[in-house]
Each structure stands twice: as structure tokens, then as C-alpha cells.
Design a protein around this motif. Sequence first.
Motif, short mmCIF file in Angstrom:
data_model
loop_
_atom_site.label_atom_id
_atom_site.label_comp_id
_atom_site.label_asym_id
_atom_site.label_seq_id
_atom_site.Cartn_x
_atom_site.Cartn_y
_atom_site.Cartn_z
N LEU A 118 -7.90 2.32 2.06
CA LEU A 118 -7.62 3.02 0.80
C LEU A 118 -7.79 2.13 -0.42
O LEU A 118 -8.14 2.60 -1.49
CB LEU A 118 -6.20 3.57 0.82
CG LEU A 118 -5.92 4.59 1.91
CD1 LEU A 118 -4.45 4.95 1.93
CD2 LEU A 118 -6.76 5.83 1.70
N CYS A 174 0.86 -1.18 0.00
CA CYS A 174 0.00 0.00 0.00
C CYS A 174 0.90 1.24 0.00
O CYS A 174 1.78 1.37 0.87
CB CYS A 174 -0.89 -0.02 1.25
SG CYS A 174 -1.95 1.41 1.43
N ASP A 175 0.72 2.13 -0.95
CA ASP A 175 1.55 3.33 -1.04
C ASP A 175 1.43 4.21 0.20
O ASP A 175 2.41 4.76 0.67
CB ASP A 175 1.18 4.15 -2.27
CG ASP A 175 1.57 3.46 -3.57
OD1 ASP A 175 2.51 2.64 -3.56
OD2 ASP A 175 0.93 3.75 -4.59
N GLU A 176 0.25 4.31 0.72
CA GLU A 176 0.00 5.19 1.87
C GLU A 176 0.47 4.58 3.19
O GLU A 176 1.12 5.23 4.00
CB GLU A 176 -1.48 5.53 1.97
CG GLU A 176 -1.82 6.50 3.07
CD GLU A 176 -1.33 7.92 2.81
OE1 GLU A 176 -1.19 8.67 3.79
OE2 GLU A 176 -1.10 8.27 1.64
N HIS A 177 0.14 3.31 3.41
CA HIS A 177 0.44 2.66 4.68
C HIS A 177 1.80 1.97 4.70
O HIS A 177 2.35 1.70 5.77
CB HIS A 177 -0.64 1.63 5.03
CG HIS A 177 -1.98 2.25 5.19
ND1 HIS A 177 -3.07 1.83 4.46
CD2 HIS A 177 -2.43 3.26 5.98
CE1 HIS A 177 -4.13 2.55 4.80
NE2 HIS A 177 -3.75 3.42 5.71
#
Length: 75
Positions: free
Chosen positions: A46, A12-15
Amino acid sequence: MADQRPDYVGYCDEHGKRLYPSRKQARKKLREHRSDKGMREYPCDLVEGHWHLGHLPLAVVEGRKTARQVYRRRA
């Protein structure tokens, strides 16, 4: 029918955590690494339909909140 999807599909790019394509796959990986207590699978907020593994939040461990309250999908 066996779940034929890969173990995880990337990160996950965000997490910055692995994305598992199903809850079943995340739970399977969690069982394989059962030496780390206090972890659970939870939905990525997300990437729809994907799951992460992580430690239970302190509020859950201390009994101030339930896991359901913490992991409820945000709309």
C-alpha cells in the motif's frame, strides 16, 4: 554512504505494522531481533517504497510456495 533515514517512519494504517523506509533498514532491524526465526522483510503493498517485517507464510514454510511467489508486488 550510510542510510541516514530513521529506523521506521510510523505505522501502516491498513496493516497496523511498522513501516521501514528501505529494505536495508528493515533487514537491519530484523538482524537486531534475530531470536525470532522465520521472519523476513517484505514490501508494503500500500505504501510504495516502504517495508514491513513479518513471519513467513505457512505456505512458504511448508514448501508449497516460494517467498517470491508470496511477496511479488501486486499490480
